[in-house]
Design a protein around this motif. Structure first.
Motif, PDB file in Angstrom:
ATOM      1  N   LEU A  60      52.226  39.041  37.779  1.00 13.74           N
ATOM      2  CA  LEU A  60      52.232  38.555  36.402  1.00 13.74           C
ATOM      3  C   LEU A  60      50.801  38.226  36.006  1.00 13.74           C
ATOM      4  CD1 LEU A  60      53.912  37.557  33.926  1.00 13.74           C
ATOM      5  CD2 LEU A  60      54.044  35.342  35.066  1.00 13.74           C
ATOM      6  N   THR A  61      50.346  38.776  34.891  1.00 10.96           N
ATOM      7  CA  THR A  61      48.965  38.543  34.463  1.00 10.96           C
ATOM      8  C   THR A  61      48.915  37.904  33.083  1.00 10.96           C
ATOM      9  OG1 THR A  61      48.845  40.811  33.586  1.00 10.96           O
ATOM     10  CG2 THR A  61      48.015  40.436  35.825  1.00 10.96           C
ATOM     11  N   PHE A  62      47.946  37.015  32.914  1.00 10.66           N
ATOM     12  CA  PHE A  62      47.574  36.455  31.619  1.00 10.66           C
ATOM     13  C   PHE A  62      46.099  36.797  31.421  1.00 10.66           C
ATOM     14  CE2 PHE A  62      50.975  33.645  33.167  1.00 10.66           C
ATOM     15  CZ  PHE A  62      51.874  33.723  32.104  1.00 10.66           C
ATOM     16  N   LEU A  63      45.824  37.703  30.489  1.00 11.34           N
ATOM     17  CA  LEU A  63      44.475  38.244  30.359  1.00 11.34           C
ATOM     18  C   LEU A  63      43.944  38.078  28.939  1.00 11.34           C
ATOM     19  CD1 LEU A  63      44.916  41.582  32.366  1.00 11.34           C
ATOM     20  CD2 LEU A  63      43.979  39.406  33.195  1.00 11.34           C
TER      21      LEU A  63
ATOM     22  N   ILE B 120      46.088  35.550  37.449  1.00 13.33           N
ATOM     23  CA  ILE B 120      47.088  36.424  38.076  1.00 13.33           C
ATOM     24  C   ILE B 120      48.026  35.560  38.907  1.00 13.33           C
ATOM     25  CG2 ILE B 120      47.497  38.442  39.537  1.00 13.33           C
ATOM     26  CD1 ILE B 120      44.577  39.159  39.248  1.00 13.33           C
ATOM     27  N   TYR B 121      49.313  35.879  38.867  1.00 10.39           N
ATOM     28  CA  TYR B 121      50.302  35.195  39.691  1.00 10.39           C
ATOM     29  C   TYR B 121      51.097  36.224  40.491  1.00 10.39           C
ATOM     30  CZ  TYR B 121      49.359  31.045  36.897  1.00 10.39           C
ATOM     31  OH  TYR B 121      48.751  29.975  36.285  1.00 10.39           O
TER      32      TYR B 121
ATOM     33  N   PRO C 231      42.185  43.638  28.160  1.00 11.07           N
ATOM     34  CA  PRO C 231      42.691  44.542  29.194  1.00 11.07           C
ATOM     35  C   PRO C 231      41.808  44.534  30.442  1.00 11.07           C
ATOM     36  CG  PRO C 231      42.804  45.593  27.049  1.00 11.07           C
ATOM     37  CD  PRO C 231      42.034  44.315  26.853  1.00 11.07           C
ATOM     38  N   ALA C 232      42.438  44.772  31.591  1.00 12.28           N
ATOM     39  CA  ALA C 232      41.706  44.778  32.856  1.00 12.28           C
ATOM     40  C   ALA C 232      42.422  45.676  33.851  1.00 12.28           C
ATOM     41  CB  ALA C 232      41.583  43.361  33.415  1.00 12.28           C
ATOM     42  N   THR C 233      41.703  46.085  34.885  1.00  9.46           N
ATOM     43  CA  THR C 233      42.273  46.863  35.974  1.00  9.46           C
ATOM     44  C   THR C 233      42.711  45.909  37.082  1.00  9.46           C
ATOM     45  OG1 THR C 233      40.833  48.746  35.503  1.00  9.46           O
ATOM     46  CG2 THR C 233      41.854  48.668  37.679  1.00  9.46           C
TER      47      THR C 233
ATOM     48  N   ASP D 291      39.770  43.322  37.541  1.00 12.91           N
ATOM     49  CA  ASP D 291      38.376  43.665  37.256  1.00 12.91           C
ATOM     50  C   ASP D 291      38.241  44.111  35.814  1.00 12.91           C
ATOM     51  OD1 ASP D 291      36.730  43.877  40.043  1.00 12.91           O
ATOM     52  OD2 ASP D 291      38.838  44.398  40.340  1.00 12.91           O
ATOM     53  N   ARG D 292      37.119  43.732  35.212  1.00 12.17           N
ATOM     54  CA  ARG D 292      36.807  44.156  33.852  1.00 12.17           C
ATOM     55  C   ARG D 292      35.310  44.439  33.769  1.00 12.17           C
ATOM     56  NH1 ARG D 292      38.134  39.689  30.899  1.00 12.17           N
ATOM     57  NH2 ARG D 292      40.339  40.282  30.886  1.00 12.17           N
ATOM     58  N   ASN D 293      34.979  45.611  33.279  1.00  9.08           N
ATOM     59  CA  ASN D 293      33.570  46.009  33.124  1.00  9.08           C
ATOM     60  C   ASN D 293      32.794  45.922  34.434  1.00  9.08           C
ATOM     61  OD1 ASN D 293      34.044  46.336  30.337  1.00  9.08           O
ATOM     62  ND2 ASN D 293      33.597  44.164  29.963  1.00  9.08           N
ATOM     63  N   GLY D 294      33.487  46.295  35.517  1.00  4.81           N
ATOM     64  CA  GLY D 294      32.817  46.341  36.806  1.00  4.81           C
ATOM     65  C   GLY D 294      32.731  45.022  37.537  1.00  4.81           C
ATOM     66  N   GLY D 295      33.298  43.945  36.990  1.00  3.42           N
ATOM     67  CA  GLY D 295      33.227  42.638  37.638  1.00  3.42           C
ATOM     68  C   GLY D 295      34.599  42.031  37.842  1.00  3.42           C
ATOM     69  N   GLU D 296      34.782  41.305  38.945  1.00  2.00           N
ATOM     70  CA  GLU D 296      36.050  40.648  39.223  1.00  2.00           C
ATOM     71  C   GLU D 296      36.215  39.421  38.330  1.00  2.00           C
ATOM     72  OE1 GLU D 296      37.219  38.071  42.861  1.00  2.00           O
ATOM     73  OE2 GLU D 296      37.799  40.143  43.388  1.00  2.00           O
ATOM     74  N   ILE D 297      37.354  39.319  37.668  1.00  2.00           N
ATOM     75  CA  ILE D 297      37.593  38.197  36.757  1.00  2.00           C
ATOM     76  C   ILE D 297      38.651  37.232  37.273  1.00  2.00           C
ATOM     77  CG2 ILE D 297      36.845  39.445  34.694  1.00  2.00           C
ATOM     78  CD1 ILE D 297      39.830  39.996  34.135  1.00  2.00           C
ATOM     79  N   ALA D 298      39.474  37.683  38.214  1.00  4.25           N
ATOM     80  CA  ALA D 298      40.493  36.817  38.804  1.00  4.25           C
ATOM     81  C   ALA D 298      40.982  37.448  40.098  1.00  4.25           C
ATOM     82  CB  ALA D 298      41.668  36.608  37.850  1.00  4.25           C
ATOM     83  N   ALA D 299      41.352  36.606  41.064  1.00  2.00           N
ATOM     84  CA  ALA D 299      41.854  37.111  42.340  1.00  2.00           C
ATOM     85  C   ALA D 299      42.733  36.060  42.995  1.00  2.00           C
ATOM     86  CB  ALA D 299      40.701  37.486  43.266  1.00  2.00           C
ATOM     87  N   VAL D 300      43.745  36.509  43.717  1.00  2.00           N
ATOM     88  CA  VAL D 300      44.626  35.603  44.436  1.00  2.00           C
ATOM     89  C   VAL D 300      45.127  36.292  45.699  1.00  2.00           C
ATOM     90  CG1 VAL D 300      46.621  36.353  43.052  1.00  2.00           C
ATOM     91  CG2 VAL D 300      46.728  34.205  44.327  1.00  2.00           C
ATOM     92  N   THR D 301      45.146  35.557  46.794  1.00  2.01           N
ATOM     93  CA  THR D 301      45.763  35.996  48.044  1.00  2.01           C
ATOM     94  C   THR D 301      46.896  35.042  48.351  1.00  2.01           C
ATOM     95  OG1 THR D 301      43.711  36.927  48.918  1.00  2.01           O
ATOM     96  CG2 THR D 301      45.440  36.394  50.511  1.00  2.01           C
TER      97      THR D 301
END
Length: 678
Positions: free
Chosen positions: A601-604, A563-564, A607-609, A644-654
């Motif tokens: 901007l996402t590169f996945l 994620i950007y 699909p994800a939430t 998040d995908r399938n209940g787990g965090e896959i990427a994060a940025v602050t």
């Protein structure tokens, strides 16, 4: 550091963010090891064999350069004496012979499409062509080779004795006799001169080592042609691994470090980023710059060269083929940086190239043709300078129309007649009028313009590529991310990453053969792609996705989730606390009004939430696989996002950049942060 930057990202990268980001940490460890090896290499006194690229990067049709691993000569006058410590290798009729060895083992099995031997002539008494090159066994060492134990002479001449040696010049000897042969291990040559009683010496040490230039056929096994930093979510083609080329415009005034000091107290921090810098001459616009290269601790050894190698590595990791370096002056600090950059590319081992870019708005462009030609010839001695497979060196420009086409034609003729350097010219215009395009096309290999900086003006602009193609030449598309010029009191609304996407869409749709990133590091115009304090490596990594599509013809497969975030650190209408003249959003006219938005901007891989938090307000949305983007209203405070995908965090940025209502100085650039880069 100025107060305006104290509440933002520290100039030194956050240790905690590195520890929590394994790909980023791995890259830093890799760089540290590479730099340590560089320092050790610089301390060595014996020249080391240099190869310009790895086998993975030696794709079919891509020119490569290999420096001599060993160079020496023998003499019938001293049949038992080796000459390995001599400054020069010599070829004097049949009495003295030159021997050169090149390490081509990494290309074993590859068939040669074309080969050229570049030699720097130290002195000669020749009056006619006569350089002769013969293949010989590589079973010799420069430290012990003598006339008595030299390899047996092979009568198969590779060169045709058609090239004359000229004192002080670098000559290129075509080795047509090698065409169609396959490489195996080392490649060695014996050199003689056909004209009798002629003494000719070739430089055989240091940067003037003879260079073997090769164009190879495709490997019998599939080459590993992809590269990329550890940050990327996808693979990108390696430098010069595609017929489509992407260059980045390098601006010498802003290297990684100006004087090798701590970032908090260096020239950038004290003089460029503050309104009081350089005696207060930048007070009316709040300081010369709003951004700077990523900070680093002081380095030992040849820190300038090490810095240049790092910039080459950063660019190569992002799939960039080379720098079009702005030739602003022909002496002084900017010229010295240009020479360091060329040397850094040459020693990088990344097949990264340099294109001299003569700036016609600066002092270099106002010098005489003979002076300019001499300095360009100096640059073209390096195997890192970009050369077409047909042998021409590439010469680019900035504001080419400041001199007419006849002037440029005379410069090309001078390079050819006085230095034996044939050039392919790229005319880059500030005003790409039909008159300029038609006037320059007959002397040009490609045409280009500096471009505009809003998505609207880019999307609705003229089809210059079609005009260039109709004139029988290639087109180099400008690619930009943003443009903010405090000193000129102007900026363009880039719409987060919309200017970048619009630039690449034009390059993709109009059949451009080349693209130029405008710019790598011109921080005075806020156009940089290079790793910086304001956007880390985020813009460079985002750009790599579209670059890869340009080079390969299709979007790259996303193999890691990321994620950007892009946003300003103030609302565009916010009033700074420091008195200054404010910027107007009219650099490219009034085509696009300013806005206050956060770009996600996402590169996945699937699909994800995605959940975005802006000033404490959270919003969630479903993002598709691949590349996608959304914008949200800007708010004061901190900004973050997670997927998040399938209940787990896959990427994060602050984002490390806080949004404030009253900045110390007006700062309308877009900042950027990524889950894999910050």
């Amino acid at each position: 550091m100025s107060a305006s930057y104290a509440h933002q990202k520290p100039l030194d990268k956050s240790l905690n963010r590195h520890i929590n980001n394994k790909p980023r940490l791995a890259k830093l460890w890799k760089r540290t090891a590479a730099l340590a090896a560089t320092v050790l290499a610089l301390s060595a006194l014996v020249p080391m064999p240099v190869s310009a690229l790895t086998p993975a990067q030696a794709v079919a049709g891509a020119p490569i350069a290999v420096k001599a691993a060993e160079a020496t000569w023998t003499s019938i006058r001293e049949p038992n004496s080796p000459h390995s410590t001599s400054l020069y290798v010599s070829a004097t009729s049949v009495a003295d012979k030159t021997f050169l060895k090149f390490d081509t083992s990494q290309y074993t099995g590859r068939s040669i499409l074309s080969a050229t031997l570049d030699l720097k002539v130290a002195s000669t008494t020749s009056t006619a062509p006569g350089v002769q090159v013969y293949p010989v066994s590589s079973a010799w060492s420069a430290s012990s080779l003598t006339e008595s134990n030299r390899p047996a002479h092979n009568d198969t001449e590779l060169s045709g004795a058609s090239v004359r040696a000229l004192t002080g010049k670098t000559i290129s000897v075509p080795l047509s006799g090698l065409n169609g042969t396959a490489l195996s291990g080392s490649t060695s040559f014996e050199l003689r001169y056909a004209q009798k009683f002629v003494s000719t010496s070739f430089a055989g040490k240091g940067e003037a080592l003879p260079t073997l230039r090769l164009v190879l056929a495709a490997s019998t096994s599939a080459p590993e042609s992809a590269t990329g930093s550890d940050n990327l979510s996808f693979a990108v083609p390696g430098p010069n691994a595609s017929s489509k080329k992407v260059f980045a415009h390098y601006f010498p005034p802003y290297p990684i470090s100006i004087e090798n000091k701590e970032p908090s107290s260096d020239y950038y921090a004290i003089n460029y980023l503050t309104a009081q810098g350089e005696g207060g001459i930048h007070a009316n616009y709040g300081g010369l710059l709003r951004d700077r290269p990523e900070g680093r601790a002081p380095r030992s050894g040849d820190w300038k060269l090490i810095d240049m190698k790092e910039e080459v590595t950063d660019a190569a990791d992002a799939g960039i083929d080379g720098f079009t370096v702005d030739i602003m002056s022909l002496s002084g600090l900017n010229w010295e940086r240009t020479l360091d950059l060329v040397q850094g590319a040459e020693q990088s081992g990344r097949n990264f190239t340099i294109v001299p870019n003569l700036d016609m708005t600066a002092s270099a462009g106002k010098a005489g043709i003979s002076t300019i030609a001499a300095k360009l010839a100096e640059l073209y001695e390096s195997p890192a300078t970009y050369r077409l497979s047909t042998g021409e060196f590439v010469l680019s420009s900035f504001a080419a129309e400041r001199q007419n086409a006849a002037w440029w034609g005379q410069l090309k003729s001078t390079l050819a007649s006085q230095y034996g350097i044939k050039t392919a010219f790229i005319a880059v215009f500030l005003n790409a009028s039909d008159e300029n395009l038609k006037s320059f096309a007959p002397i040009s290999y490609a045409l280009s313009n500096w471009g505009t900086r809003t998505p609207v003006t880019i999307e609705n602009g003229q089809d210059y590529a079609a005009k260039a193609h109709a004139l029988g030449v290639k087109w180099m598309s400008p690619v930009a991310v943003q443009d903010v010029r405090p000193r000129s009191y102007l900026y363009d609304e880039a719409g987060n990453t919309e200017t970048l996407k619009a630039s690449w869409n034009r390059a993709l749709s109009n059949g451009s053969e080349f693209a130029q990133l405008v710019t790598w590091n011109d921080y005075s115009e806020g156009t940089s792609f290079a790793p910086s304090a304001a956007h880390g490596e985020a813009f460079l990594d985002i750009n790599a996705y579209y670059l890869s599509q340009f080079k390969t013809g299709s979007p790259p497969a996303v193999v890691e989730d990321s994620i950007y975030l892009t946003h300003r650190i103030q609302p565009y209408a916010a009033q700074p606390t420091t008195p200054q003249q404010l910027m107007s959003p009219t650099l490219s006219g009034t085509a696009m009004k300013p806005r206050d938005t956060v770009g996600v901007l996402t590169f996945l891989t699937a699909p994800a939430t995605v959940t975005v938090s802006i000033g404490g307000k959270k919003t969630s949305f479903e993002a598709p696989a691949g590349e996608s983007s959304r914008t949200f209203p800007l708010a004061l405070g901190t900004i973050s996002a997670s997927a998040d995908r399938n209940g787990g965090e896959i990427a994060a940025v602050t984002s490390p950049y806080t949004v404030v209502d009253h900045p110390v100085v007006q700062d309308l650039q877009y900042y950027a942060a990524g889950s894999r880069t910050n």
